[in-house]
Write an enzyme that holds these catalytic residues in place. Structure first.
Site, PDB file in Angstrom:
ATOM      1  N   TYR A  97      81.514  33.914  42.772  1.00 49.18           N
ATOM      2  CA  TYR A  97      81.682  33.051  41.604  1.00 49.18           C
ATOM      3  C   TYR A  97      81.785  31.603  42.075  1.00 49.18           C
ATOM      4  CZ  TYR A  97      82.793  37.090  38.576  1.00 49.18           C
ATOM      5  OH  TYR A  97      82.749  38.254  37.851  1.00 49.18           O
ATOM      6  N   ILE A  98      80.899  30.774  41.553  1.00 53.00           N
ATOM      7  CA  ILE A  98      80.853  29.352  41.907  1.00 53.00           C
ATOM      8  C   ILE A  98      81.046  28.524  40.644  1.00 53.00           C
ATOM      9  CG2 ILE A  98      79.473  27.494  42.933  1.00 53.00           C
ATOM     10  CD1 ILE A  98      80.127  29.691  44.958  1.00 53.00           C
ATOM     11  N   GLY A 106      74.222  25.654  47.937  1.00 52.51           N
ATOM     12  CA  GLY A 106      74.166  26.629  49.021  1.00 52.51           C
ATOM     13  C   GLY A 106      75.465  27.374  49.247  1.00 52.51           C
ATOM     14  N   LEU A 107      76.414  27.240  48.332  1.00 50.56           N
ATOM     15  CA  LEU A 107      77.718  27.865  48.513  1.00 50.56           C
ATOM     16  C   LEU A 107      77.673  29.379  48.307  1.00 50.56           C
ATOM     17  CD1 LEU A 107      79.904  25.186  46.703  1.00 50.56           C
ATOM     18  CD2 LEU A 107      79.283  25.318  49.133  1.00 50.56           C
ATOM     19  N   GLY A 108      76.818  29.829  47.392  1.00 50.93           N
ATOM     20  CA  GLY A 108      76.651  31.271  47.201  1.00 50.93           C
ATOM     21  C   GLY A 108      76.155  31.932  48.477  1.00 50.93           C
ATOM     22  N   LYS A 109      75.259  31.267  49.172  1.00 52.02           N
ATOM     23  CA  LYS A 109      74.746  31.796  50.436  1.00 52.02           C
ATOM     24  C   LYS A 109      75.855  31.865  51.482  1.00 52.02           C
ATOM     25  CE  LYS A 109      71.229  31.161  53.946  1.00 52.02           C
ATOM     26  NZ  LYS A 109      70.165  30.318  54.489  1.00 52.02           N
ATOM     27  N   ASN A 135      69.514  38.396  35.044  1.00 45.89           N
ATOM     28  CA  ASN A 135      69.858  37.261  35.894  1.00 45.89           C
ATOM     29  C   ASN A 135      68.784  37.142  36.978  1.00 45.89           C
ATOM     30  OD1 ASN A 135      70.995  35.281  37.481  1.00 45.89           O
ATOM     31  ND2 ASN A 135      73.056  36.132  37.395  1.00 45.89           N
ATOM     32  N   TYR A 142      69.003  37.160  45.956  1.00 39.46           N
ATOM     33  CA  TYR A 142      69.405  38.327  46.739  1.00 39.46           C
ATOM     34  C   TYR A 142      68.213  38.951  47.462  1.00 39.46           C
ATOM     35  CZ  TYR A 142      73.865  37.967  44.294  1.00 39.46           C
ATOM     36  OH  TYR A 142      75.067  37.523  43.800  1.00 39.46           O
TER      37      TYR A 142
END
Length: 172
Positions: A97-98, A106-109, A135, A142
């Site tokens: 969750y961002i 690039g935080l999800g990565k 989504n 992914y």
């Protein structure tokens, strides 16, 4: 930009609850009725549920900070904490969750890679996660990160029955 990741504990319960509700709402409010969303948030992110998750030894939460500001979090599960019983060789990445101001940085990565790193440290052979069938951006991300669809399950949100794809990644 300074990135810092800290393990989340019960002492962080109020912040985790607020962050969960904020990020989930921002992501899914346009796709669900206000009533269904309200009910889901109450049932998924109430104090009792989050306390149980935080104290489960088979779950881990990590806060991610950008320049000392809370930007998002990761939740991973193993063993009986997994939301689907896929066996002992799997680690589940249940939540990445961002917060809106920090998307597309690039935080999800970074959080996904942390989940994969923890899977390897825990000697898991596979990582799995669920992603909503509509989504498309997340599915593409992914897939880029090496995950492949292998099944699906129903996700009930109030009166709405939705489909989540289950994706997995084999680890080396």
């Amino acid at each position: 930009m300074t990135i810092e990741i800290k393990k989340c504990t019960v002492a962080n319960l109020a912040t985790l609850k607020e962050l969960s509700i904020e990020t989930y709402t921002d992501t899914f409010k346009d796709f669900n009725t206000p009533e269904d969303l309200k009910d889901y948030l109450h049932n998924a992110y109430n104090t009792q549920i989050l306390t149980a998750e935080l104290t489960n030894p088979n779950s881990e939460f990590y806060f991610l900070y950008v320049d000392k500001e809370l930007a998002g979090y990761l939740k991973i599960n193993v063993s009986n904490a997994q939301s689907e019983s896929l066996g002992p060789d799997f680690l589940e990445i249940q939540r990445i969750y961002i917060r809106v101001p920090f998307k597309r940085m690039g935080l999800g990565k970074i959080l996904l890679e942390l989940g994969i790193k923890r899977a390897k440290e825990l000697q898991k052979k596979r990582v799995w996660l669920g992603v909503w069938e509509n989504n498309f951006a997340a599915q593409k991300f992914y897939q880029y990160m090496g995950f492949k669809k292998f099944t699906s399950h129903k996700f009930v949100m109030g009166d709405s029955v939705q489909t989540d794809y289950i994706l997995k990644k084999e680890l080396e």
